[in-house]
Scaffold this active site. Structure first.
Site, PDB file in Angstrom:
ATOM      1  N   PHE A 125     -31.960 -16.048 -33.126  1.00 41.89           N
ATOM      2  CA  PHE A 125     -33.385 -16.157 -33.469  1.00 41.89           C
ATOM      3  C   PHE A 125     -33.495 -17.277 -34.494  1.00 41.89           C
ATOM      4  O   PHE A 125     -32.970 -17.158 -35.609  1.00 41.89           O
ATOM      5  CB  PHE A 125     -33.805 -14.814 -34.065  1.00 41.89           C
ATOM      6  CG  PHE A 125     -35.217 -14.707 -34.551  1.00 41.89           C
ATOM      7  CD1 PHE A 125     -36.246 -14.387 -33.679  1.00 41.89           C
ATOM      8  CD2 PHE A 125     -35.520 -14.847 -35.907  1.00 41.89           C
ATOM      9  CE1 PHE A 125     -37.545 -14.229 -34.133  1.00 41.89           C
ATOM     10  CE2 PHE A 125     -36.825 -14.694 -36.368  1.00 41.89           C
ATOM     11  CZ  PHE A 125     -37.833 -14.380 -35.472  1.00 41.89           C
ATOM     12  N   GLU A 129     -36.059 -22.758 -41.805  1.00 43.49           N
ATOM     13  CA  GLU A 129     -35.677 -24.166 -41.989  1.00 43.49           C
ATOM     14  C   GLU A 129     -35.348 -24.395 -43.459  1.00 43.49           C
ATOM     15  O   GLU A 129     -35.733 -23.583 -44.306  1.00 43.49           O
ATOM     16  CB  GLU A 129     -36.846 -25.085 -41.572  1.00 43.49           C
ATOM     17  CG  GLU A 129     -37.179 -24.952 -40.110  1.00 43.49           C
ATOM     18  CD  GLU A 129     -38.325 -25.863 -39.679  1.00 43.49           C
ATOM     19  OE1 GLU A 129     -38.728 -26.756 -40.462  1.00 43.49           O
ATOM     20  OE2 GLU A 129     -38.800 -25.678 -38.545  1.00 43.49           O
ATOM     21  N   ALA A 132     -38.511 -24.170 -45.195  1.00 43.88           N
ATOM     22  CA  ALA A 132     -39.433 -23.130 -44.720  1.00 43.88           C
ATOM     23  C   ALA A 132     -38.662 -21.833 -44.490  1.00 43.88           C
ATOM     24  O   ALA A 132     -38.183 -21.556 -43.395  1.00 43.88           O
ATOM     25  CB  ALA A 132     -40.120 -23.579 -43.427  1.00 43.88           C
ATOM     26  N   SER A 134     -39.139 -18.268 -46.872  1.00 48.50           N
ATOM     27  CA  SER A 134     -40.212 -17.282 -47.086  1.00 48.50           C
ATOM     28  C   SER A 134     -41.546 -17.848 -46.597  1.00 48.50           C
ATOM     29  O   SER A 134     -42.356 -17.145 -46.001  1.00 48.50           O
ATOM     30  CB  SER A 134     -40.323 -16.931 -48.575  1.00 48.50           C
ATOM     31  OG  SER A 134     -39.074 -16.522 -49.082  1.00 48.50           O
ATOM     32  N   GLN A 336     -18.326   1.247 -59.013  1.00 45.59           N
ATOM     33  CA  GLN A 336     -18.014   1.620 -60.398  1.00 45.59           C
ATOM     34  C   GLN A 336     -17.074   2.828 -60.441  1.00 45.59           C
ATOM     35  O   GLN A 336     -16.125   2.872 -61.212  1.00 45.59           O
ATOM     36  CB  GLN A 336     -19.329   1.916 -61.143  1.00 45.59           C
ATOM     37  CG  GLN A 336     -19.200   2.018 -62.640  1.00 45.59           C
ATOM     38  CD  GLN A 336     -18.927   0.656 -63.289  1.00 45.59           C
ATOM     39  OE1 GLN A 336     -19.017  -0.393 -62.651  1.00 45.59           O
ATOM     40  NE2 GLN A 336     -18.563   0.693 -64.553  1.00 45.59           N
ATOM     41  N   GLY A 340     -10.932  -0.317 -60.700  1.00 45.19           N
ATOM     42  CA  GLY A 340     -10.329  -1.569 -60.217  1.00 45.19           C
ATOM     43  C   GLY A 340     -10.237  -1.618 -58.698  1.00 45.19           C
ATOM     44  O   GLY A 340     -10.403  -2.687 -58.091  1.00 45.19           O
ATOM     45  N   GLU A 363     -35.261 -11.626 -43.457  1.00 41.14           N
ATOM     46  CA  GLU A 363     -36.400 -10.941 -42.811  1.00 41.14           C
ATOM     47  C   GLU A 363     -37.433 -10.485 -43.853  1.00 41.14           C
ATOM     48  O   GLU A 363     -37.991  -9.399 -43.770  1.00 41.14           O
ATOM     49  CB  GLU A 363     -35.915  -9.789 -41.914  1.00 41.14           C
ATOM     50  CG  GLU A 363     -35.148 -10.334 -40.718  1.00 41.14           C
ATOM     51  CD  GLU A 363     -34.832  -9.308 -39.654  1.00 41.14           C
ATOM     52  OE1 GLU A 363     -35.701  -8.483 -39.365  1.00 41.14           O
ATOM     53  OE2 GLU A 363     -33.718  -9.373 -39.126  1.00 41.14           O
TER      54      GLU A 363
HETATM   55  C1  LIG Z   1     -27.086 -14.004 -44.065  1.00 44.78           C
HETATM   56  C2  LIG Z   1     -28.411 -14.567 -43.624  1.00 44.78           C
HETATM   57  C3  LIG Z   1     -28.754 -14.530 -42.281  1.00 44.78           C
HETATM   58  C4  LIG Z   1     -29.961 -15.096 -41.843  1.00 44.78           C
HETATM   59  N1  LIG Z   1     -30.248 -15.096 -40.499  1.00 44.78           N
HETATM   60  C5  LIG Z   1     -31.371 -15.734 -40.070  1.00 44.78           C
HETATM   61  C6  LIG Z   1     -31.636 -15.857 -38.665  1.00 44.78           C
HETATM   62  O1  LIG Z   1     -30.883 -15.362 -37.813  1.00 44.78           O
HETATM   63  N2  LIG Z   1     -32.745 -16.555 -38.275  1.00 44.78           N
HETATM   64  C7  LIG Z   1     -33.594 -17.118 -39.170  1.00 44.78           C
HETATM   65  O2  LIG Z   1     -34.573 -17.718 -38.744  1.00 44.78           O
HETATM   66  N3  LIG Z   1     -33.384 -17.008 -40.506  1.00 44.78           N
HETATM   67  C8  LIG Z   1     -32.284 -16.339 -40.980  1.00 44.78           C
HETATM   68  N4  LIG Z   1     -32.045 -16.243 -42.330  1.00 44.78           N
HETATM   69  C9  LIG Z   1     -32.938 -16.887 -43.260  1.00 44.78           C
HETATM   70  C10 LIG Z   1     -33.758 -15.921 -44.085  1.00 44.78           C
HETATM   71  O3  LIG Z   1     -34.756 -15.329 -43.326  1.00 44.78           O
HETATM   72  C11 LIG Z   1     -34.255 -16.700 -45.299  1.00 44.78           C
HETATM   73  O4  LIG Z   1     -33.127 -16.926 -46.148  1.00 44.78           O
HETATM   74  C12 LIG Z   1     -35.346 -15.955 -46.044  1.00 44.78           C
HETATM   75  O5  LIG Z   1     -36.529 -15.950 -45.309  1.00 44.78           O
HETATM   76  C13 LIG Z   1     -35.612 -16.574 -47.427  1.00 44.78           C
HETATM   77  O6  LIG Z   1     -35.850 -17.951 -47.283  1.00 44.78           O
HETATM   78  P1  LIG Z   1     -35.071 -19.005 -48.227  1.00 44.78           P
HETATM   79  O7  LIG Z   1     -33.611 -18.712 -48.129  1.00 44.78           O
HETATM   80  O8  LIG Z   1     -35.540 -20.357 -47.882  1.00 44.78           O
HETATM   81  O9  LIG Z   1     -35.509 -18.614 -49.684  1.00 44.78           O
HETATM   82  P2  LIG Z   1     -36.887 -19.044 -50.390  1.00 44.78           P
HETATM   83  O10 LIG Z   1     -38.007 -18.970 -49.437  1.00 44.78           O
HETATM   84  O11 LIG Z   1     -36.632 -20.302 -51.137  1.00 44.78           O
HETATM   85  O12 LIG Z   1     -37.041 -17.853 -51.414  1.00 44.78           O
HETATM   86  C14 LIG Z   1     -36.152 -17.725 -52.534  1.00 44.78           C
HETATM   87  C15 LIG Z   1     -36.531 -16.497 -53.301  1.00 44.78           C
HETATM   88  O13 LIG Z   1     -37.821 -16.662 -53.836  1.00 44.78           O
HETATM   89  C16 LIG Z   1     -38.401 -15.394 -54.029  1.00 44.78           C
HETATM   90  N5  LIG Z   1     -39.730 -15.382 -53.431  1.00 44.78           N
HETATM   91  C17 LIG Z   1     -40.090 -15.679 -52.162  1.00 44.78           C
HETATM   92  N6  LIG Z   1     -41.420 -15.575 -52.006  1.00 44.78           N
HETATM   93  C18 LIG Z   1     -41.910 -15.212 -53.219  1.00 44.78           C
HETATM   94  C19 LIG Z   1     -43.214 -14.949 -53.718  1.00 44.78           C
HETATM   95  N7  LIG Z   1     -44.271 -15.036 -52.913  1.00 44.78           N
HETATM   96  N8  LIG Z   1     -43.345 -14.624 -55.029  1.00 44.78           N
HETATM   97  C20 LIG Z   1     -42.282 -14.547 -55.853  1.00 44.78           C
HETATM   98  N9  LIG Z   1     -41.019 -14.767 -55.428  1.00 44.78           N
HETATM   99  C21 LIG Z   1     -40.841 -15.096 -54.136  1.00 44.78           C
HETATM  100  C22 LIG Z   1     -37.471 -14.353 -53.363  1.00 44.78           C
HETATM  101  O14 LIG Z   1     -36.646 -13.744 -54.323  1.00 44.78           O
HETATM  102  C23 LIG Z   1     -36.636 -15.216 -52.462  1.00 44.78           C
HETATM  103  O15 LIG Z   1     -35.383 -14.643 -52.168  1.00 44.78           O
HETATM  104  C24 LIG Z   1     -30.847 -15.656 -42.781  1.00 44.78           C
HETATM  105  C25 LIG Z   1     -30.501 -15.655 -44.142  1.00 44.78           C
HETATM  106  C26 LIG Z   1     -29.307 -15.126 -44.564  1.00 44.78           C
HETATM  107  C27 LIG Z   1     -28.966 -15.162 -46.034  1.00 44.78           C
END
Ligand SMILES: Cc1cc2nc3c(=O)[nH]c(=O)nc-3n(C[C@H](O)[C@H](O)[C@H](O)COP(=O)(O)OP(=O)(O)OC[C@H]3O[C@@H](n4cnc5c(N)ncnc54)[C@H](O)[C@@H]3O)c2cc1C
Length: 383
Positions: A125, A129, A132, A134, A336, A340, A363
């Site tokens: 899925f 990006e 892009a 959150s 915890q 160790g 997600e």
């Molecule tokens: C192991 C793993 C597997 C993944 N698999 C997939 C996949 O199969 N397909 C896919 O499309 N994506 C995948 N992702 C991507 C995932 O959905 C994104 O990492 C996620 O949506 C967060 O986006 P970002 O990493 O760009 O963090 P950002 O959007 O930069 O967000 C960083 C942090 O900002 C904070 N934040 C976000 N919004 C707000 C808000 N409105 N107010 C305050 N704080 C906020 C949260 O703490 C967030 O973690 C995966 C990610 C990981 C780590």
């Protein structure tokens, strides 16, 4: 299964109870708790085994069939209790093919879903990006229409199963309208010219994960899922099903941590008594068990409510927030108690500690779930 009394809850039907018990017995025989270093090979083998066992049938929905959210959640919880990688293998077959189950044409369904259910095709899925995550509507990956093809250019990152998938459901900007209304979904076979695995990404709990690059990647328009410009809705409908199941996986991890903590606390002796004889330990165990049960109630309320055809935006967000944050606390408490040993490679609690972390981010990060819950509450106030 140590304590499966929760299966008697009214959220379930008898076939759910049978499913959970049979899967637990199957997983005990077929799924190792720890896996080798070649994560790609391990994942392929798990997908094959889950397909051969008949479990992946629950990850897809046949024509006119609804996705059974409670079955998916019970499967993820049970697999999560046995192995994070087995849960991942199951979950990605569902998430990667979910858009086809929900909105695929008969031709798309015939071409992909059977193979996904048999474990013969691995699904992915591709929504996120680099700029892009959150803020998914900020996506830049774009498709231009040339005759009866879409030509995709751009990047996707953090794509689970990236590098081993047989096909990717890719969301790209097609420009029908600004923002979220100008996005379409396409199925891109892994061997399509112009689709490159730009980078493999290593994370704290190893899973196949990659950044993808699309360069003049031509896909027939018959591979579009849903209408042009409706891709954002397709993505949200898919996530709507699978968000609750992320909570279920976290619940499985937390249950395993509680089991491990209980076993260790009763067996480990210090100061002439068992660790479990100390009231401080008992307080930890009580908090862990209460957190597990409250997560379970929220998970299966959301799953049951979705299976009744009712909206679950708020309930799914509550389940994901509470189960993933709670599981992190429960697992930390178990680590915890192990002292160790708890941070020693090869220990189940050590691997759970690494496995749980990403679930609070993907997600929809916890903060995003908080915003969704508050938005729904405020909407109710105004209506
Ligand atoms: C192991 C793993 C597997 C993944 N698999 C997939 C996949 O199969 N397909 C896919 O499309 N994506 C995948 N992702 C991507 C995932 O959905 C994104 O990492 C996620 O949506 C967060 O986006 P970002 O990493 O760009 O963090 P950002 O959007 O930069 O967000 C960083 C942090 O900002 C904070 N934040 C976000 N919004 C707000 C808000 N409105 N107010 C305050 N704080 C906020 C949260 O703490 C967030 O973690 C995966 C990610 C990981 C780590």
């Amino acid at each position: 299964m140590r304590d499966a009394a929760y299966l008697d809850w009214p959220f379930f039907e008898d076939h759910h109870r049978t499913l959970a018990r049979e899967l637990d017995a199957w997983a005990t025989r077929h799924i190792a708790a720890h896996h080798g270093d070649d994560v790609d090979a391990e994942c392929r083998a798990l997908v094959k085994a889950l397909g051969a066992g008949g479990w992946l049938r629950h990850a897809v929905a046949g024509p006119g069939q609804a996705i059974d959210t409670r079955a998916i959640c019970l499967i993820r919880e049970t697999l999560g209790r046995h192995s994070g990688l087995a849960d991942f293998a199951f979950a990605m077959q569902g998430l990667g093919s979910g858009a086809i189950s929900l909105q695929g044409t008969p031709g798309q369904r015939a071409r992909y879903l059977d193979r996904v259910a048999r474990g013969e095709a691995i699904a992915a899925f591709a929504l996120s990006e680099p700029q892009a995550g959150s803020d998914v509507a900020a996506m830049q990956c774009a498709a231009r229409i040339e005759g009866d093809h879409a030509v995709i250019d751009g990047e996707k990152t953090w794509i689970s199963n990236g590098g081993i998938a047989d096909f990717y459901v890719v969301f790209c900007r097609t420009g029908e309208a600004p923002g979220a209304r100008g996005i379409s979904a396409f199925i891109v076979d892994a061997d399509t010219p112009g689709l490159h695995i730009a980078e493999r990404i290593e994370v704290i709990a190893p899973h196949p994960l990659a950044r993808l690059r699309f360069e003049n990647c031509r896909v027939p328009l018959t591979q579009r899922i849903g209408e042009a410009g409706e891709g954002f809705k397709v993505a949200m409908r898919t996530l709507d099903v699978f968000r609750t199941s992320v909570a279920a996986a976290a619940l499985g991890f937390a249950r395993r941590a509680l089991d491990e903590g209980l076993a260790h606390a009763t067996q480990r002796r210090m100061f002439n008594q068992a660790l479990a004889d100390f009231q401080l330990t008992q307080a930890k165990l009580a908090d862990m068990a209460t957190t597990v049960d409250s997560a379970a109630l929220l998970v299966y309320r959301a799953a049951w409510q979705r299976d009744q055809g009712r909206p679950v935006t708020r309930e799914a967000a509550m389940a994901k927030l509470s189960a993933t944050e709670g599981a992190q606390r429960v697992i930390d408490a178990a680590v915890q108690m192990f002292g160790g040993l708890g941070v020693t490679r090869g220990q189940m609690v050590e691997s759970l500690y690494r496995e749980i972390r990403a679930l609070r981010i993907y997600e929809g990060a916890s903060e995003v779930q908080q915003l969704i819950i508050a938005r729904e509450l405020l909407k109710e106030m105004k209506s």
